[in-house]
Motif scaffolding. Structure first.
Motif, PDB file in Angstrom:
ATOM      1  N   PHE A 237       0.823  -1.197   0.000  1.00 36.66           N
ATOM      2  CA  PHE A 237       0.000   0.000   0.000  1.00 36.66           C
ATOM      3  C   PHE A 237       0.862   1.254   0.000  1.00 36.66           C
ATOM      4  O   PHE A 237       0.574   2.230  -0.693  1.00 36.66           O
ATOM      5  CB  PHE A 237      -0.943  -0.002   1.200  1.00 36.66           C
ATOM      6  N   LEU A 238       1.943   1.259   0.792  1.00 35.17           N
ATOM      7  CA  LEU A 238       2.817   2.425   0.862  1.00 35.17           C
ATOM      8  C   LEU A 238       3.503   2.664  -0.478  1.00 35.17           C
ATOM      9  O   LEU A 238       3.607   3.803  -0.945  1.00 35.17           O
ATOM     10  CB  LEU A 238       3.862   2.240   1.967  1.00 35.17           C
ATOM     11  N   ASP A 239       3.989   1.591  -1.111  1.00 38.45           N
ATOM     12  CA  ASP A 239       4.644   1.735  -2.415  1.00 38.45           C
ATOM     13  C   ASP A 239       3.683   2.311  -3.446  1.00 38.45           C
ATOM     14  O   ASP A 239       4.036   3.206  -4.218  1.00 38.45           O
ATOM     15  CB  ASP A 239       5.173   0.380  -2.907  1.00 38.45           C
ATOM     16  N   TYR A 240       2.453   1.786  -3.462  1.00 35.54           N
ATOM     17  CA  TYR A 240       1.485   2.265  -4.445  1.00 35.54           C
ATOM     18  C   TYR A 240       1.074   3.707  -4.148  1.00 35.54           C
ATOM     19  O   TYR A 240       0.937   4.539  -5.060  1.00 35.54           O
ATOM     20  CB  TYR A 240       0.255   1.373  -4.471  1.00 35.54           C
ATOM     21  N   ALA A 241       0.878   4.028  -2.874  1.00 32.09           N
ATOM     22  CA  ALA A 241       0.447   5.375  -2.494  1.00 32.09           C
ATOM     23  C   ALA A 241       1.508   6.413  -2.826  1.00 32.09           C
ATOM     24  O   ALA A 241       1.194   7.522  -3.252  1.00 32.09           O
ATOM     25  CB  ALA A 241       0.122   5.425  -0.999  1.00 32.09           C
ATOM     26  N   ARG A 242       2.780   6.071  -2.655  1.00 35.07           N
ATOM     27  CA  ARG A 242       3.850   7.019  -2.962  1.00 35.07           C
ATOM     28  C   ARG A 242       3.976   7.257  -4.453  1.00 35.07           C
ATOM     29  O   ARG A 242       4.377   8.322  -4.890  1.00 35.07           O
ATOM     30  CB  ARG A 242       5.190   6.500  -2.414  1.00 35.07           C
ATOM     31  N   ILE A 245       9.162   4.023  -6.549  1.00 38.30           N
ATOM     32  CA  ILE A 245       9.907   3.032  -5.778  1.00 38.30           C
ATOM     33  C   ILE A 245      11.326   3.561  -5.579  1.00 38.30           C
ATOM     34  O   ILE A 245      12.044   3.811  -6.551  1.00 38.30           O
ATOM     35  CB  ILE A 245       9.959   1.673  -6.511  1.00 38.30           C
ATOM     36  N   ARG A 246      11.716   3.747  -4.343  1.00 35.03           N
ATOM     37  CA  ARG A 246      13.069   4.210  -4.034  1.00 35.03           C
ATOM     38  C   ARG A 246      13.926   2.998  -3.679  1.00 35.03           C
ATOM     39  O   ARG A 246      13.757   2.388  -2.627  1.00 35.03           O
ATOM     40  CB  ARG A 246      13.035   5.208  -2.881  1.00 35.03           C
ATOM     41  N   LEU A 247      14.810   2.674  -4.580  1.00 36.35           N
ATOM     42  CA  LEU A 247      15.597   1.452  -4.425  1.00 36.35           C
ATOM     43  C   LEU A 247      16.772   1.647  -3.467  1.00 36.35           C
ATOM     44  O   LEU A 247      17.348   2.733  -3.378  1.00 36.35           O
ATOM     45  CB  LEU A 247      16.127   1.003  -5.791  1.00 36.35           C
ATOM     46  N   PRO A 285      27.819 -12.720  -7.052  1.00 32.33           N
ATOM     47  CA  PRO A 285      26.856 -11.764  -6.486  1.00 32.33           C
ATOM     48  C   PRO A 285      26.410 -10.748  -7.550  1.00 32.33           C
ATOM     49  O   PRO A 285      27.139 -10.469  -8.506  1.00 32.33           O
ATOM     50  CB  PRO A 285      27.642 -11.078  -5.362  1.00 32.33           C
ATOM     51  N   VAL A 286      25.237 -10.225  -7.371  1.00 28.77           N
ATOM     52  CA  VAL A 286      24.705  -9.198  -8.274  1.00 28.77           C
ATOM     53  C   VAL A 286      24.327  -7.979  -7.452  1.00 28.77           C
ATOM     54  O   VAL A 286      24.238  -8.042  -6.214  1.00 28.77           O
ATOM     55  CB  VAL A 286      23.483  -9.720  -9.054  1.00 28.77           C
ATOM     56  N   ILE A 287      24.088  -6.882  -8.142  1.00 28.96           N
ATOM     57  CA  ILE A 287      23.713  -5.641  -7.457  1.00 28.96           C
ATOM     58  C   ILE A 287      22.247  -5.337  -7.773  1.00 28.96           C
ATOM     59  O   ILE A 287      21.866  -5.163  -8.940  1.00 28.96           O
ATOM     60  CB  ILE A 287      24.606  -4.468  -7.907  1.00 28.96           C
ATOM     61  N   LEU A 288      21.438  -5.325  -6.720  1.00 31.72           N
ATOM     62  CA  LEU A 288      20.019  -4.990  -6.859  1.00 31.72           C
ATOM     63  C   LEU A 288      19.456  -4.677  -5.481  1.00 31.72           C
ATOM     64  O   LEU A 288      20.156  -4.779  -4.470  1.00 31.72           O
ATOM     65  CB  LEU A 288      19.243  -6.132  -7.531  1.00 31.72           C
ATOM     66  N   ASP A 289      18.193  -4.283  -5.442  1.00 33.04           N
ATOM     67  CA  ASP A 289      17.514  -4.075  -4.161  1.00 33.04           C
ATOM     68  C   ASP A 289      16.927  -5.422  -3.761  1.00 33.04           C
ATOM     69  O   ASP A 289      15.858  -5.820  -4.231  1.00 33.04           O
ATOM     70  CB  ASP A 289      16.411  -3.016  -4.321  1.00 33.04           C
ATOM     71  N   LYS A 365       5.563  -4.795 -11.265  1.00 31.47           N
ATOM     72  CA  LYS A 365       6.003  -4.011 -12.424  1.00 31.47           C
ATOM     73  C   LYS A 365       6.720  -2.737 -11.989  1.00 31.47           C
ATOM     74  O   LYS A 365       7.719  -2.333 -12.605  1.00 31.47           O
ATOM     75  CB  LYS A 365       4.804  -3.661 -13.301  1.00 31.47           C
ATOM     76  N   SER A 366       6.227  -2.096 -10.931  1.00 31.01           N
ATOM     77  CA  SER A 366       6.857  -0.866 -10.451  1.00 31.01           C
ATOM     78  C   SER A 366       8.287  -1.123  -9.990  1.00 31.01           C
ATOM     79  O   SER A 366       9.198  -0.339 -10.289  1.00 31.01           O
ATOM     80  CB  SER A 366       6.041  -0.258  -9.306  1.00 31.01           C
ATOM     81  N   ILE A 367       8.493  -2.222  -9.255  1.00 32.18           N
ATOM     82  CA  ILE A 367       9.834  -2.556  -8.763  1.00 32.18           C
ATOM     83  C   ILE A 367      10.757  -2.905  -9.930  1.00 32.18           C
ATOM     84  O   ILE A 367      11.908  -2.444  -9.996  1.00 32.18           O
ATOM     85  CB  ILE A 367       9.765  -3.726  -7.763  1.00 32.18           C
ATOM     86  N   VAL A 368      10.262  -3.696 -10.869  1.00 32.03           N
ATOM     87  CA  VAL A 368      11.077  -4.070 -12.031  1.00 32.03           C
ATOM     88  C   VAL A 368      11.391  -2.837 -12.875  1.00 32.03           C
ATOM     89  O   VAL A 368      12.528  -2.665 -13.344  1.00 32.03           O
ATOM     90  CB  VAL A 368      10.358  -5.148 -12.873  1.00 32.03           C
TER      91      VAL A 368
END
Length: 395
Positions: A237-242, A245-247, A285-289, A365-368
């Motif tokens: 809900f917080l992600d959608y409301a904002r 997406i701050r990674l 290792p990879v770099i991601l959130d 989709k927002s995160i990707v």
């Protein structure tokens, strides 16, 4: 021939027409001598658009209709002219074809002046030329003023329409916001109430069975699962409301990411008799959130579990191309129709029989998208679903 009284009446009549109102009586008598009268019955056409202008008319009585594209599907009635108005004079002045079609609205009686006679008069009478020039100039001035007045009116109407449209838009946005708040509230109450109710029941049962260590241990796991579920809902809900997406990008081991994924999903999978298989072909290792990508995998897996109410297989794999990390989640569930597949990224849309927030896929989709990646969903009814996530490979 007109007698003197009739002629004087015609002269006074002509003086009221802008075309002639500054001419002397002598000039008007010369013009009148060139005129003839003609009567047209209602509905008859005086002249057609695009024909040559061989004469012009002055309406003595009755009415004429001015048409553009007369007789065609998109014909337009430009206006109606009445007694004392000239018709067709511009074709004589600029020597161009008729710009409109004129038809008798009622029976109409006209003064007719032939173009050749009028032009000969202009050649011999300089005073008439000057007067005609002044009349045309006045007509142009009036036309310009009318045009400006019409533009001012249109601007006022547009400004008023803009204000009304802006007010309607603001009201619509306000209603939409209230609608979203209401749907948010409904979803929050619905989806958080279930784990809260379960959590309360587990605590009550835990108090009754506090002496049973095995029951205690299992209850703690279930309580943690309920809490995790509520945390997940709150995060979605917080992600959608904002709206963004701050990674938090960091070095991530995919083995550890999959371990966290299995810890979250194992109990749910066991209850539904779903076999989860994980295959990691990316050793470095990879770099991601990692927290966000874990959320993506959990959302996809929970959707898969809803599609396999009677059990099934869920495969999660990771592979790497030259510059892309590929995560594949494949289930053997019910699959989706093309209609459902077309709407899976719409907010609040859920086709699952068990319900849901309708935000899971849009959060995915927002995160990707925030990782500058892509998500592809392939599904067929009765044949399961494959979700492929491609992320830029940062190692």
């Amino acid at each position: 021939m007109l007698n003197r009284v009739e002629e004087d009446k015609k002269i006074e009549f002509l003086k009221n027409i802008y075309f002639y109102h500054t001419m002397t009586d002598v000039s008007l008598r010369k013009i009148l001598a060139l005129c003839s009268e003609k009567t047209y019955e209602k509905g008859s056409v005086v002249f057609f658009e695009d024909t040559s202008g061989d004469c012009f008319f002055v309406i003595l009585d009755g009415e004429l209709e001015i048409w553009k594209r007369y007789g065609q599907v998109d014909e337009i009635l430009l206006g109606v002219s009445g007694s004392g108005q000239p018709v067709g004079e511009m074709a004589l002045i600029d020597n161009q074809p008729r710009s409109a079609t004129v038809r008798a609205r009622t029976q109409v009686r006209l003064l007719v002046i032939q173009a050749e006679d009028f032009n000969n008069l202009l050649v011999t009478e300089n005073s008439i030329c000057v007067t005609l020039l002044r009349s045309v100039t006045m007509m142009v001035r009036r036309s310009n003023q009318s045009h400006i007045t019409d533009l001012d009116r249109q601007n006022r109407e547009l400004a008023k329409a803009y204000i009304e449209l802006k007010a309607a838009q603001d009201e619509l946005v306000s209603r939409e916001r209230l609608s979203v708040v209401g749907r948010f509230s409904s979803l929050i109450l619905h989806d958080i109430r279930n784990p809260l109710s379960a959590l309360k029941s587990r605590i009550d049962l835990l108090q009754l069975n506090r002496g049973d260590p095995e029951y205690f241990a299992q209850s703690i796991l279930k309580i943690n699962s309920d809490i995790s579920r509520m945390e997940t809902l709150a995060a979605e809900f917080l992600d959608y409301a904002r709206g963004d997406i701050r990674l938090q990008m960091s070095i991530c081991s995919l083995d550890k990411l999959f371990e966290r994924f299995m810890d979250t999903m194992v109990l749910k999978a066991e209850r539904q008799q779903i076999l989860i298989e994980v295959h990691n072909c990316v050793e470095k290792p990879v770099i991601l959130d990692s927290d966000r990508i874990l959320r993506v995998l959990i959302n996809v897996a929970e959707n898969a579990c809803k599609a396999m109410p009677s059990g099934g297989n869920l495969s999660v794999s990771a592979s790497a191309g030259p510059d892309v990390l590929v995560l594949d989640v494949i289930d053997t569930g019910e699959g989706m129709s093309s209609e459902v597949l077309a709407r899976i990224f719409e907010p609040f849309y859920s086709s699952a029989a068990l319900g849901g927030t309708g935000l899971g896929m849009i959060i995915i989709k927002s995160i990707v998208d925030a990782h500058h990646g892509t998500v592809t969903v392939v599904s067929t009814l009765g044949s399961g679903t494959r979700v492929t996530i491609e992320l830029p490979l940062l190692m």
